[in-house]
Design a protein around this motif. Structure first.
Motif, short mmCIF file in Angstrom:
data_model
loop_
_atom_site.label_atom_id
_atom_site.label_comp_id
_atom_site.label_asym_id
_atom_site.label_seq_id
_atom_site.Cartn_x
_atom_site.Cartn_y
_atom_site.Cartn_z
N ASP A 173 3.28 4.26 -1.38
CA ASP A 173 3.64 4.86 -2.66
C ASP A 173 5.17 4.97 -2.78
O ASP A 173 5.91 4.71 -1.83
CB ASP A 173 2.98 6.23 -2.83
CG ASP A 173 3.34 7.23 -1.73
OD1 ASP A 173 4.43 7.12 -1.14
OD2 ASP A 173 2.52 8.13 -1.46
N ALA A 174 5.62 5.37 -3.97
CA ALA A 174 7.05 5.42 -4.25
C ALA A 174 7.78 6.40 -3.34
O ALA A 174 8.93 6.16 -2.95
CB ALA A 174 7.27 5.79 -5.72
N GLU A 175 7.11 7.50 -2.98
CA GLU A 175 7.76 8.51 -2.14
C GLU A 175 8.08 7.94 -0.75
O GLU A 175 9.18 8.15 -0.22
CB GLU A 175 6.87 9.73 -2.00
CG GLU A 175 7.50 10.84 -1.16
CD GLU A 175 6.59 12.04 -1.00
OE1 GLU A 175 6.96 12.95 -0.25
OE2 GLU A 175 5.52 12.07 -1.63
N LYS A 176 7.14 7.21 -0.17
CA LYS A 176 7.37 6.63 1.15
C LYS A 176 8.46 5.56 1.10
O LYS A 176 9.28 5.44 2.02
CB LYS A 176 6.07 6.06 1.71
CG LYS A 176 5.09 7.13 2.15
CD LYS A 176 3.84 6.53 2.77
CE LYS A 176 2.89 7.62 3.24
NZ LYS A 176 1.64 7.07 3.81
N LYS A 177 8.47 4.78 0.04
CA LYS A 177 9.51 3.76 -0.09
C LYS A 177 10.88 4.40 -0.29
O LYS A 177 11.89 3.89 0.22
CB LYS A 177 9.16 2.80 -1.24
CG LYS A 177 7.96 1.92 -0.92
CD LYS A 177 7.72 0.84 -1.95
CE LYS A 177 7.10 1.39 -3.21
NZ LYS A 177 6.74 0.31 -4.16
N THR A 203 0.79 -1.24 0.00
CA THR A 203 0.00 0.00 0.00
C THR A 203 0.82 1.28 0.00
O THR A 203 0.25 2.36 -0.04
CB THR A 203 -0.93 0.02 1.23
OG1 THR A 203 -0.15 -0.03 2.42
CG2 THR A 203 -1.90 -1.15 1.20
#
Length: 205
Positions: free
Chosen positions: A102-106, A100
């Protein structure tokens, strides 16, 4: 007309068979969690204690210059994915991806992991930031970068360490801290908030 149709179908099938499958490396994304069976000295003890083949874990970084893994070894380092994969027994690997996030959090989780580069490996599996062990690095990266606590903290004494008395004494001395809380690679692998991207381990989870 029928002959043309049959020929077209045959050529399509031939092309489908001949088309190469996308490589595992090309399918990876920043923030993926990768696990394998380490060849390190302590790997067998970790496998025995957790009843799992998964004894080492790292975090993927995809860049324009290639794919890398940030991992806590001695010291915490960033190495090419191909080299990391080859270090595992038989080259087998499990790749997990947060369902769940997004790329920014990863990306923020990866950045958090990289703040520990150069730190020594934590042979005592403590929870301080002065040294790191592999699953601690991944769990803390996602806590700091995305606010998500993957895996489960477990007491050392709750693991199957009954047959590891000698290894425990060598690591901790006569007083083994059975109340020590830690997170294991197997615990991360069991977290169903991760989706399986690739696995060479039929019973890894």
């Amino acid at each position: 007309m029928r002959g043309v149709l049959v020929l077209g179908m045959w050529l399509w099938g031939l092309a489908a068979v001949a088309a190469p499958r996308a490589s595992l490396e090309s399918r990876l994304e920043t923030g993926d969690v990768v696990l394998h069976t380490s060849r390190s000295r302590q790997s067998q003890a970790i496998q025995a204690a957790t009843h799992s083949l998964l004894s080492h874990v790292g975090l993927v970084e995809v860049t324009s210059k290639g794919v890398f893994v940030v991992e806590a070894v001695q010291p915490v380092q960033r190495i090419p994915f191909t080299k990391w994969k080859a270090r595992g027994v038989k080259g087998h690997i499990l790749v997990l991806r947060p369902r769940t996030l997004d790329a920014e959090k990863k990306q923020r989780a990866l950045a958090a992991a990289k703040t520990h580069l150069g730190k020594p490996y934590d042979w005592h599996f403590g929870w301080g930031d002065e040294a790191m062990y592999c699953s601690e690095l991944v769990r803390k990266a996602y806590i700091k970068g995305a606010g998500v606590e993957y895996g489960k903290m477990e007491r050392l004494g709750s693991l199957d360490v009954s047959g590891l008395k000698q290894q425990m004494r060598e690591r901790y001395g006569p007083q083994v801290p059975l109340d020590l809380e830690l997170v294991t690679p197997a615990s991360l692998a069991r977290d169903d908030r991760f989706a399986v991207v690739h696995s060479d381990f039929p019973d890894a989870r």
